[in-house]
Design an enzyme around this catalytic site. Structure first.
Site, PDB file in Angstrom:
ATOM      1  N   ARG A  78      48.205   9.242  86.371  1.00  0.00           N
ATOM      2  CA  ARG A  78      49.120   8.887  87.459  1.00  0.00           C
ATOM      3  C   ARG A  78      49.438   7.397  87.450  1.00  0.00           C
ATOM      4  O   ARG A  78      48.800   6.603  86.753  1.00  0.00           O
ATOM      5  CB  ARG A  78      48.497   9.252  88.811  1.00  0.00           C
ATOM      6  CG  ARG A  78      47.226   8.480  89.131  1.00  0.00           C
ATOM      7  CD  ARG A  78      46.867   8.528  90.596  1.00  0.00           C
ATOM      8  NE  ARG A  78      45.556   7.942  90.854  1.00  0.00           N
ATOM      9  CZ  ARG A  78      45.303   6.653  90.943  1.00  0.00           C
ATOM     10  NH1 ARG A  78      46.279   5.773  90.770  1.00  0.00           N
ATOM     11  NH2 ARG A  78      44.073   6.213  91.197  1.00  0.00           N
ATOM     12  N   GLY A  79      50.404   6.993  88.279  1.00  0.00           N
ATOM     13  CA  GLY A  79      50.670   5.589  88.505  1.00  0.00           C
ATOM     14  C   GLY A  79      49.674   5.033  89.518  1.00  0.00           C
ATOM     15  O   GLY A  79      48.852   5.753  90.071  1.00  0.00           O
ATOM     16  N   ASP A  81      46.810   1.966  90.995  1.00  0.00           N
ATOM     17  CA  ASP A  81      45.554   1.352  90.560  1.00  0.00           C
ATOM     18  C   ASP A  81      44.379   2.244  90.949  1.00  0.00           C
ATOM     19  O   ASP A  81      44.473   3.467  90.856  1.00  0.00           O
ATOM     20  CB  ASP A  81      45.431  -0.055  91.159  1.00  0.00           C
ATOM     21  CG  ASP A  81      44.633  -0.996  90.273  1.00  0.00           C
ATOM     22  OD1 ASP A  81      43.392  -0.863  90.249  1.00  0.00           O
ATOM     23  OD2 ASP A  81      45.230  -1.859  89.614  1.00  0.00           O
ATOM     24  N   THR A  83      41.617   4.135  93.358  1.00  0.00           N
ATOM     25  CA  THR A  83      41.452   4.658  94.699  1.00  0.00           C
ATOM     26  C   THR A  83      40.240   5.568  94.749  1.00  0.00           C
ATOM     27  O   THR A  83      39.680   5.936  93.713  1.00  0.00           O
ATOM     28  CB  THR A  83      42.715   5.396  95.189  1.00  0.00           C
ATOM     29  OG1 THR A  83      42.639   5.578  96.608  1.00  0.00           O
ATOM     30  CG2 THR A  83      42.869   6.749  94.507  1.00  0.00           C
ATOM     31  N   ALA A 150      47.235   6.642 100.429  1.00  0.00           N
ATOM     32  CA  ALA A 150      47.588   6.126  99.111  1.00  0.00           C
ATOM     33  C   ALA A 150      48.396   7.171  98.357  1.00  0.00           C
ATOM     34  O   ALA A 150      48.199   8.384  98.542  1.00  0.00           O
ATOM     35  CB  ALA A 150      46.329   5.776  98.322  1.00  0.00           C
ATOM     36  N   ILE A 151      49.295   6.707  97.501  1.00  0.00           N
ATOM     37  CA  ILE A 151      50.158   7.605  96.737  1.00  0.00           C
ATOM     38  C   ILE A 151      50.152   7.189  95.275  1.00  0.00           C
ATOM     39  O   ILE A 151      50.279   6.007  94.956  1.00  0.00           O
ATOM     40  CB  ILE A 151      51.600   7.588  97.286  1.00  0.00           C
ATOM     41  CG1 ILE A 151      51.639   8.196  98.692  1.00  0.00           C
ATOM     42  CG2 ILE A 151      52.553   8.337  96.353  1.00  0.00           C
ATOM     43  CD1 ILE A 151      52.982   8.094  99.375  1.00  0.00           C
ATOM     44  N   GLY A 152      50.002   8.162  94.395  1.00  0.00           N
ATOM     45  CA  GLY A 152      50.100   7.941  92.957  1.00  0.00           C
ATOM     46  C   GLY A 152      50.515   9.242  92.296  1.00  0.00           C
ATOM     47  O   GLY A 152      49.856  10.265  92.503  1.00  0.00           O
ATOM     48  N   GLY A 163      49.549  13.024  93.575  1.00  0.00           N
ATOM     49  CA  GLY A 163      50.210  13.047  94.868  1.00  0.00           C
ATOM     50  C   GLY A 163      49.719  11.994  95.822  1.00  0.00           C
ATOM     51  O   GLY A 163      49.833  10.798  95.557  1.00  0.00           O
ATOM     52  N   CYS A 181      43.634   0.232  95.587  1.00  0.00           N
ATOM     53  CA  CYS A 181      45.013   0.111  95.086  1.00  0.00           C
ATOM     54  C   CYS A 181      45.299  -1.288  94.540  1.00  0.00           C
ATOM     55  O   CYS A 181      46.455  -1.700  94.426  1.00  0.00           O
ATOM     56  CB  CYS A 181      46.024   0.489  96.164  1.00  0.00           C
ATOM     57  SG  CYS A 181      45.800   2.165  96.806  1.00  0.00           S
TER      58      CYS A 181
END
Length: 217
Positions: A78-79, A81, A83, A150-152, A163, A181
């Site tokens: 995923r994108g 950093d 978490t 948080a989102i990735g 997600g 993050c």
């Protein structure tokens, strides 16, 4: 879209299931076939730290401690950093076809954030976006700016995996082992901390699910 719930699930089996489904969706798209099945996987994980494909490992500041607590560490596709996922936190993995909805990456991220913002409003919590910092935040523009979600994601051929995470009753000690993050100047929070009472993960999941399904029609 099929909705699934997993309680206290180990990370790797869920990751492998995601990958299997994601690759099947991408293969269908490559053959110009319709994606027949989509999923909304809602999970409470056992303690795990994940690092995005371009994430900085230096943001895991106390690796020995977190491993001593039984937490796993995995670098994934995923994108974003580093978490944390674990008990008291809701993690949501939409595996969907963005193309049939006319959505691009930015609009999809916006939908994930909006679903959390609407969910927070049901708790009487004012939440919003911070420019240049994906996710959902509280106390924006104040010294107490803090992140609650948080989102990735990973997207290929308009198909999605990974997600968002939402801190419901999460023990914040877990975040002390990382720069969440990649940030060193902002905190994290939970629904329980903001409301001053223990909150049901099941209720939070139902609320977030409803908003996500409405926004992803």
């Amino acid at each position: 879209m099929k909705v699934e719930y997993y309680s206290k699930a180990a990370y790797l089996p869920i990751l492998e299931l995601q990958r299997e489904r994601f690759h099947a969706m991408c293969e269908a798209k490559a053959k110009h076939l319709a994606v027949e099945q989509e999923w909304l996987m809602m999970v409470e994980h056992q303690p795990v730290y994940t690092l995005g494909v371009h994430g900085n490992a230096a943001n895991i500041t106390h690796a020995a401690w977190l491993r001593s607590q039984g937490a796993e560490v995995h670098r994934i596709e995923r994108g974003g950093d580093v978490t944390f996922h674990g008990p008291g936190q809701l993690v949501v993995y939409p595996l969907i076809d963005l193309e049939k909805r006319g959505l691009g990456v930015k609009s999809y991220i916006n939908i994930l954030e909006e679903a959390v913002i609407r969910t927070m409003a049901e708790y009487g919590i004012t939440a919003d976006r911070v420019e240049g910092a994906t996710g959902v935040w509280l106390g924006i523009g104040t010294p107490r700016e803090r992140k609650i979600s948080a989102i990735g994601v990973k997207i290929s051929r308009y198909c999605t995996m990974h997600g968002l995470s939402l801190n419901v009753n999460t023990d914040l000690k877990w975040f002390q082992a990382i720069n969440p993050c990649g940030f060193t100047d902002r905190g994290v929070t939970t629904i329980a901390l903001e409301t001053g009472s223990t909150e049901s993960l099941t209720v939070a999941a139902a609320r977030l699910r409803r908003h996500l399904l409405e926004l992803l029609k």
